[in-house]
Design an enzyme around this catalytic site. Sequence first.
Site, PDB file in Angstrom:
ATOM      1  N   LYS A 214      37.355  24.307  18.275  1.00 54.10           N
ATOM      2  CA  LYS A 214      36.643  25.410  18.010  1.00 54.10           C
ATOM      3  C   LYS A 214      35.849  25.119  19.675  1.00 54.10           C
ATOM      4  O   LYS A 214      34.479  24.854  19.349  1.00 54.10           O
ATOM      5  CB  LYS A 214      35.510  25.806  16.882  1.00 54.10           C
ATOM      6  CG  LYS A 214      35.458  27.172  17.163  1.00 54.10           C
ATOM      7  CD  LYS A 214      34.378  27.787  16.375  1.00 54.10           C
ATOM      8  CE  LYS A 214      33.229  27.802  16.392  1.00 54.10           C
ATOM      9  NZ  LYS A 214      32.692  28.696  17.645  1.00 54.10           N
TER      10      LYS A 214
ATOM     11  N   GLU B  25      25.549  15.906  16.968  1.00 53.55           N
ATOM     12  CA  GLU B  25      24.918  15.641  18.620  1.00 53.55           C
ATOM     13  C   GLU B  25      24.026  16.969  18.747  1.00 53.55           C
ATOM     14  O   GLU B  25      24.432  18.062  19.470  1.00 53.55           O
ATOM     15  CB  GLU B  25      25.466  15.279  19.619  1.00 53.55           C
ATOM     16  CG  GLU B  25      24.892  14.987  20.940  1.00 53.55           C
ATOM     17  CD  GLU B  25      25.930  15.177  22.239  1.00 53.55           C
ATOM     18  OE1 GLU B  25      25.585  16.010  24.001  1.00 53.55           O
ATOM     19  OE2 GLU B  25      27.845  14.436  22.562  1.00 53.55           O
TER      20      GLU B  25
ATOM     21  N   CYS C 255      22.089  18.817  27.139  1.00 54.18           N
ATOM     22  CA  CYS C 255      20.528  18.477  25.830  1.00 54.18           C
ATOM     23  C   CYS C 255      19.536  17.396  26.778  1.00 54.18           C
ATOM     24  O   CYS C 255      19.359  16.759  26.266  1.00 54.18           O
ATOM     25  CB  CYS C 255      21.456  18.199  25.227  1.00 54.18           C
ATOM     26  SG  CYS C 255      22.521  16.977  24.317  1.00 54.18           S
TER      27      CYS C 255
ATOM     28  N   GLU D 104      12.858  24.183  22.872  1.00 45.58           N
ATOM     29  CA  GLU D 104      14.314  23.095  24.361  1.00 45.58           C
ATOM     30  C   GLU D 104      14.932  24.178  25.152  1.00 45.58           C
ATOM     31  O   GLU D 104      15.046  25.505  24.332  1.00 45.58           O
ATOM     32  CB  GLU D 104      15.300  22.789  23.740  1.00 45.58           C
ATOM     33  CG  GLU D 104      16.305  22.560  24.700  1.00 45.58           C
ATOM     34  CD  GLU D 104      18.022  22.188  24.090  1.00 45.58           C
ATOM     35  OE1 GLU D 104      18.479  21.068  24.330  1.00 45.58           O
ATOM     36  OE2 GLU D 104      18.116  21.943  22.646  1.00 45.58           O
TER      37      GLU D 104
END
Length: 485
Positions: free
Chosen positions: A181, A256, A290, A389
Site C-alpha cells: 500500500k 521504521e 525521518c 518531529e
Amino acid sequence: MITSPIDVKDAKLFIGGEFVDSVSQATFDTINPATNKKLASVAMANEADTIRAIEVAQRTFDSGVWSNMTVEKRAEILCRMSDLIMLRLDEIAVLETLDVGKPIKESRGFDIPRAASNMRFFAEMALYHHAESYEKQGMMSYTKYAPAGVTSIIIPWNLPFMQMTWKVSAALAAGNTVVVKPASYTPLSAFILGEIANDAGLPPGVLNIIAGPGSTVGTVMASHPNVRRISFVGESGTGKTVMRNASESLIPVSLELGGKSANIIFEDADLDEALKGSLDAIYRNQGQICLAGSRMLIHESVYEEFLGKLITAVNQIKVGLPLHEETDMGSLVSQSHLESVHSYVDIGLAEGAKLGCGGERVKGLGEGNFYKPTVLYDVDNQMRVAQEEIFGPVLVVIPFKTEEEAIRIANDSIYGLAGVVWTNDLRRAHRVAAQVNSGLFWINCWYFRDLRTPFGGSKASGIGREGGRHSFDFYTEAKSITMKL
C-alpha cells in the site's frame, strides 16, 4: 505552471498481475504539490479490494509458483526487474518528482538508481543466504529458512519508490508474496513496479499493489489472519496502531518510525565539511526524511562562528520548481503539511527560539507548497520544536558545553533513530557513537548506507531491523531440524 515531460496516466489497482478498478469504482485524486493541481486519478481500494488482494497473494503463495521456485530463478527475475527500472529511469524519476515535489536531481540521481540497486542486492544476496549446521554426540542439527507467507508492506510518501523496493525486494527474494500500500499522497510510482513485474516475468499474484485510506486498507493489511509479516514505514502514532492491529493475529511486525536526530558539531571538527554535510542532513527532500539531523548541537566555543556560516549557506539554497535541474529544494508534499511545518515555526518563536532565516512561504512560485529553509537558534532542548518531529525544512540549533552534555541532550528525546557527530578526535567520535541511543549513527558523514548492515530505530523510532541478513531473518521462518547420524 509546470509542464510535464511525460504523459501521466490514471492508476488502477494491481491485483493478480492485472490492473483493475476498485470494487466500488471509487477513485481519488493525487495532487502535484508544486502546483496544487490534479495530477491523476487513482483507483481507491476498500476493505473488499484489500481482502481480495490478500487472498490472491495467499493462493499464489500456496501454489508454490514463487515460494517453491529455485532461489536462482527468483534472483534472475528480480535482477531483470532491476534492469527494467534503470531502463525507465527518466520516466520514473519525473513521475516521482511530480507526485512528491522533490527536485528532479534527487529523483534521477539517487532515489530511482537506489531502487534498482535494492532489487539487485537482495536478489543476489538470496543466493548466499546460508543455513548453519552443527554436530554433537552423533546428532546433526541444521536450520531451514522458509518464506513466511503473505507480506503486507505499507510505505510512506516521502521516498515512495525507493522505500517500496527496499522492502519488496527482500520479501520477494525470500520467497514471499506481497501486498503493497503506497501512501495516498504519492501513489503513482508504485504502480509502475506492477508493469515492471509483468514485463520481467514475475508470476501473477506474487506482487499486488493497492491504494486507499489507512483506516480501511491499512487496517485490513495489518490484521488479516492470512498476513504473516508486516513492514511499515511512517510516523510513530500510526506505527502503534499497526502494532495493535497485528497483535490480534500475532503477526510479526517491522516498524521504521519517526526521528528527531541529533547532529553534534564539536570544536575540533572540520567546520566546512560539517556545514556541507549538515545542510544535506536537514534540507534534502525538503526535510521530509525521518533520518534528518533536525537537532543541531554546536559546541559553545564555535557556536557563533558556525551559526553565521550556517545561516549564510541556508540563504543560498535555491528553492524552485522541482523539474528544474538547478533546484535544491522543491515543494512540501501538501498544503496541510506546509501549514503544519509553519505552525511549528510559530511555536518555536513563541517558546523563545530566535529566527535565523526562513520561516515563511516562498513567494513567486505560484500556488505550490514551497517553504523557505529555516533555522531556529538558541533553542532549549525542552522546547516542542526540539522534541517533536516537524518533518520539514526546519533546523533547530542548540549550544552545548561538554561532551557529556551533548550526549545527554542527544538522548533526551522519545526518538532513537539516528545521530551524527563531527569531530577529528577519533576516540571522542567512538565514545559518542556508542553512547547516543540510536539505531544508526554516522561519524563525519550522513546518509551513507551499506545494504548489508541493520537498519532501524530504538524507542519511539521503531521495532526490528532490516537490511542484509536481518531482512531475511524477518521475512523467513527458521526451522531447526535434527537427525541421528
